[in-house]
Design a protein around this motif. Structure first.
Motif, PDB file in Angstrom:
ATOM      1  N   ILE A 119      -9.043  42.157 -56.489  1.00  0.00           N
ATOM      2  CA  ILE A 119      -9.506  40.867 -55.973  1.00  0.00           C
ATOM      3  C   ILE A 119      -9.782  40.953 -54.472  1.00  0.00           C
ATOM      4  N   ASN A 120      -8.864  41.541 -53.736  1.00  0.00           N
ATOM      5  CA  ASN A 120      -9.047  41.671 -52.283  1.00  0.00           C
ATOM      6  C   ASN A 120     -10.247  42.549 -51.938  1.00  0.00           C
ATOM      7  N   TRP A 123     -13.303  40.434 -52.426  1.00  0.00           N
ATOM      8  CA  TRP A 123     -13.439  39.437 -51.364  1.00  0.00           C
ATOM      9  C   TRP A 123     -13.963  40.059 -50.079  1.00  0.00           C
ATOM     10  N   SER A 124     -13.712  41.348 -49.892  1.00  0.00           N
ATOM     11  CA  SER A 124     -14.125  41.994 -48.643  1.00  0.00           C
ATOM     12  C   SER A 124     -15.613  42.317 -48.624  1.00  0.00           C
ATOM     13  N   PHE A 127     -21.195  38.749 -50.593  1.00  0.00           N
ATOM     14  CA  PHE A 127     -21.821  38.526 -51.901  1.00  0.00           C
ATOM     15  C   PHE A 127     -23.225  39.095 -51.961  1.00  0.00           C
ATOM     16  N   THR A 152     -19.886  39.176 -59.122  1.00  0.00           N
ATOM     17  CA  THR A 152     -19.374  38.645 -57.858  1.00  0.00           C
ATOM     18  C   THR A 152     -18.710  37.278 -58.010  1.00  0.00           C
ATOM     19  N   SER A 153     -18.624  36.764 -59.240  1.00  0.00           N
ATOM     20  CA  SER A 153     -18.100  35.410 -59.447  1.00  0.00           C
ATOM     21  C   SER A 153     -16.753  35.368 -60.164  1.00  0.00           C
ATOM     22  N   VAL A 155     -13.987  36.652 -59.368  1.00  0.00           N
ATOM     23  CA  VAL A 155     -12.821  36.709 -58.484  1.00  0.00           C
ATOM     24  C   VAL A 155     -12.125  35.350 -58.393  1.00  0.00           C
ATOM     25  N   SER A 156     -12.889  34.274 -58.315  1.00  0.00           N
ATOM     26  CA  SER A 156     -12.288  32.939 -58.214  1.00  0.00           C
ATOM     27  C   SER A 156     -11.436  32.627 -59.439  1.00  0.00           C
ATOM     28  N   ARG A 159      -8.156  34.828 -59.322  1.00  0.00           N
ATOM     29  CA  ARG A 159      -7.191  34.445 -58.288  1.00  0.00           C
ATOM     30  C   ARG A 159      -6.474  33.146 -58.645  1.00  0.00           C
TER      31      ARG A 159
END
Length: 283
Positions: A119-120, A123-124, A127, A152-153, A155-156, A159
């Motif tokens: 996840i991290n 996020w880095s 997008f 790219t979606s 992750v939300s 988390r």
């Protein structure tokens, strides 16, 4: 059906649901309601203003684009692209992200460590950079745009679901089921997953809107759906050189994106109020 009836009791949810139904109806009935073929070109009628403006043509209510295609028809068919991108992106990203969130939040330890590390890492990455790399490698097509957006979606979902699963798994009813011999799969999918469904629905509406906007952004940059396919972002990209002098070329596709995002967001707010017991008890 019962959920929809309850949603109508909330003002924001009912307005959003109405907009979404109109969007769905427009996409499904596009061949019946579009006044012209969205691919038909007519250089003699190129850059025709809307019908109510001087020089407008009654046959082209919202005017025509650079090569004489009907703007209204292309907006109607563009709803199909936006809906397909939104639904497929949310389905792929939601399934993958929720699964990772369940595994990481429930098992903890090394599994959670690798989930949160992934996840991290995601996020880095900006997008647009990651999406550009995926599209450049795979090629420009609607399917590849969906893959890039889904990649790219998720992750939300991962988390948020991970955090909720970590809180739920410590509750008494989960401990009781484990003491009665319930397996991990039963606990995760029969007990924990229904308890995080409200967050999943709200996240789905948010990511749906993001997918529509991001697809439009990618098409605007020329790395989205092919230019021949009617899409709202592609229409904006084609009109950028004429925005200041021929406002209708960009205004109407932009309004289509705005109202679609507004409708889904309002419906998401209504679902949040409906599914959250704390808010529902105050209503």
């Amino acid at each position: 059906m019962i959920l929809l009836k309850r949603l109508l009791k909330y003002k924001s949810g009912s307005i959003g649901l109405l907009i979404v139904i109109l969007l769905l109806g427009t996409a499904l009935l596009a061949p019946l309601i579009a006044p012209h073929d969205p691919y038909q070109q007519s250089l003699r009628k190129r850059l025709t203003p809307p019908s109510w403006m001087p020089g407008g043509d009654p046959d082209y209510f919202l005017g025509t684009d650079l090569i004489g295609r009907d703007i209204l028809s292309r907006i109607i068919y563009g709803a199909r692209v936006s809906l397909m991108v939104g639904v497929c992106t949310v389905a792929l990203a939601g399934c993958f992200g929720v699964l990772l969130g369940l595994l990481g939040g429930y098992y903890g330890g090394k599994i959670d460590y690798w989930v949160i590390t992934l996840i991290n890492m995601m996020w880095s990455f900006p997008f647009i950079l990651l999406a550009l790399v995926i599209v450049v490698v795979l090629g420009t097509s609607l399917v590849n745009v969906i893959i890039a957006l889904a990649a790219t979606s998720w992750v939300s979902f991962a988390r948020i679901i991970r955090g909720e699963v970590m809180a739920i798994k410590a509750r008494e009813f989960i401990q009781a089921e484990r003491a009665l011999g319930a397996g991990d799969l039963r606990i995760m999918f029969r007990l924990i997953l229904p308890n995080v469904s409200s967050s999943m629905f709200v996240l789905a509406t948010i990511e749906f809107v993001r997918a529509i906007i991001r697809e439009s952004f990618m098409s605007f940059l020329g790395v989205g759906v092919p230019p021949t396919v009617p899409s709202w972002g592609g229409m904006l990209a084609e009109s950028r050189a004429f925005m200041l002098v021929m406002w209708w070329l960009a205004a109407f596709p932009g309004l289509a994106i705005f109202f679609s995002a507004l409708g889904v967001n309002l419906m998401g707010d209504g679902l949040r109020d409906l599914l959250d017991p704390r808010i529902r008890s105050k209503a």
